[in-house]
Structure formats: structure tokens, C-alpha cells
Design an enzyme around this catalytic site. Sequence first.
Site, PDB file in Angstrom:
ATOM      1  N   HIS A   1       1.107   9.473   3.284  1.00 42.47           N
ATOM      2  CA  HIS A   1       1.908   9.921   2.132  1.00 42.47           C
ATOM      3  C   HIS A   1       1.066  10.574   1.046  1.00 42.47           C
ATOM      4  CE1 HIS A   1       0.791   6.029   0.197  1.00 42.47           C
ATOM      5  NE2 HIS A   1       1.014   6.701  -0.924  1.00 42.47           N
TER       6      HIS A   1
ATOM      7  N   ASP B   1       1.452   4.282   8.049  1.00 40.93           N
ATOM      8  CA  ASP B   1       0.927   5.121   6.962  1.00 40.93           C
ATOM      9  C   ASP B   1      -0.601   5.215   7.073  1.00 40.93           C
ATOM     10  OD1 ASP B   1       0.876   6.687   4.714  1.00 40.93           O
ATOM     11  OD2 ASP B   1       1.258   5.049   3.293  1.00 40.93           O
TER      12      ASP B   1
ATOM     13  N   SER C   1      -3.558   4.776  -3.536  1.00 40.37           N
ATOM     14  CA  SER C   1      -3.147   4.990  -2.144  1.00 40.37           C
ATOM     15  C   SER C   1      -4.245   5.657  -1.333  1.00 40.37           C
ATOM     16  CB  SER C   1      -1.891   5.861  -2.097  1.00 40.37           C
ATOM     17  OG  SER C   1      -0.797   5.209  -2.674  1.00 40.37           O
TER      18      SER C   1
END
Length: 277
Positions: A70, A117, A222
Site C-alpha cells: 500500500h 501487504d 508503513s
Amino acid sequence: MMVSVKDILVAAAVCVFTLISHSEGIIGGREAAPHSRPYMASIQVQQEEVRKHECGGFLVADQWVMTAVHCLPTGPSGRKVVLGLHSLSEPEETQQVFDILELHNHPDFNSVNYDNDIALIKLDHPVNITEAVRTLEFLRSGGTNPGTDEEVETAGWGSTDNLGSRPDKLKELVVEVVSSQRCRRSDYFGSRFTSNMICAHKICDNPCDKPQKKEDTCDGDSGGPLLYNGVAVGIVSNGGIKCGQFRKPGIYTIISHYTQWIDSIMGQQPTAQPASL
């Protein structure tokens, strides 16, 4: 003993301040010693005359950085990968800047719940290994992942609060693994939480009646690593809509579930997703 209205208001103010201060990017944590985590990568986008940090990553081989899907949903789009940095704003001779030669997003990534992810970035040239730039070992299939309540650590340049405030220097944080059973509860993540995920946070000491805030990863962290005994076992993925929520621990992708896919990508030559996309 009589308690005045003023005393009550002061106590309430202290309680509120404590809650706010504990929700500070990583939420909580501390500044890392400069270059003490030489595997950390900053994925940056050019904005006018400066580059802006968007996501983290970590060096796993001399030309490969691991991150989260992402972080680059539309492809490289001119983004740079910077290694060997501690400060995002200060010029550092230790920094090495790379273009993205290849981006490999896991083909089964689910944009709804962020399952699978995990992504691999191939840099446009091998890194120069120095004291400030080094690879990080990651857990392979068959290895031991951390259990409930065990301490794990992470680092990043992510937001220090839910207003989007970003630190200039790398921060680090120790958190504790939350049981998968709890994270699957409907008041936590429910069916969004899969067997490919670890969730973790750290409840702060709180003088109020109940602990409501915790130390946590946040926006901009992230793609960074979750470490257990000095080995990367997870990738910072997602969590609650707001960081630091009591029933929304940070969620991390379990790296050891993807050994075969990682080996197939890092060992192959054909480009799965050209940087021009």
C-alpha cells in the site's frame, strides 16, 4: 474531605493531557541513536524542490528493499529510496539515494483488509555497504515468530500524532504482541484480521481510571520492519483509522509466510512491474 470544583477541573485536565501526550511517530517511542538501524529506508516523493518521506522500508539484500504494497499503489512514479539517513532534513554524507528499477507487489494483496501487504523494491544499483547502510536478516518459513505478550520493536519516520505531525529524526518503539484471538474479535478487527498478520501495541501507564491510549506505529511508518530478537518478522501494515486506539493495535504482515514468493522474485531477472508504470 471537601473537593473543590477547581480541584476536579485540574485533575481532569491532567488526565486529558496524559492521554494526549501518550498518543504522540511513531506514537510514543523515542529518537533512535543516529544510524543504529542501518537497514532503514525512506521511500520519498519529489515535491517541488524537496523530497518528502512517504513510507518506510528496510534493506534485505544489496539491491533489494522490502516494504508494504500500500506504500506504492500506483507504482514507483518517480519515487526515490534513501538509505543511510537519520534526519529527513539535514544533509548527511551517509545517505545513499536510489531510483526504483523494479517494484514487485504481492499478487494477492487485498486493498480492503491489507492482507498480503508485502512488496519488494529492486534498486537501480547495488548499495555501498557502510556503517550506516547494512542489510537486515528476515525470518524465513519454519522460523519462530513471537508469541503473545512478547516484546518486538519497530522504527520509522511516521506521524507522532493523529494530526499528521512528522518527526525529523528516526524514532523507535518497543511494543508487545497481542493475541490473534483478541485481534479477531469483533470489537478489534473481526474478519479483517487474517492468519498472515501479527498485531502489537504497548499500553502506556495512565493515572486515569482506565488505560485508553497506547504506543503505536502510525501514518508514514508503513513498510518498516517489526523485529524480534534482531530479525525482521513483520512489515508495518495498518491498524485503526486513528493511531493509538486501545482496541486497534498496529497490524504487521508476517514475513515468514512469503519465503517462496520472496525467493522467486529476488532470484529472477524478468521485471514484473517496470518502473515506468
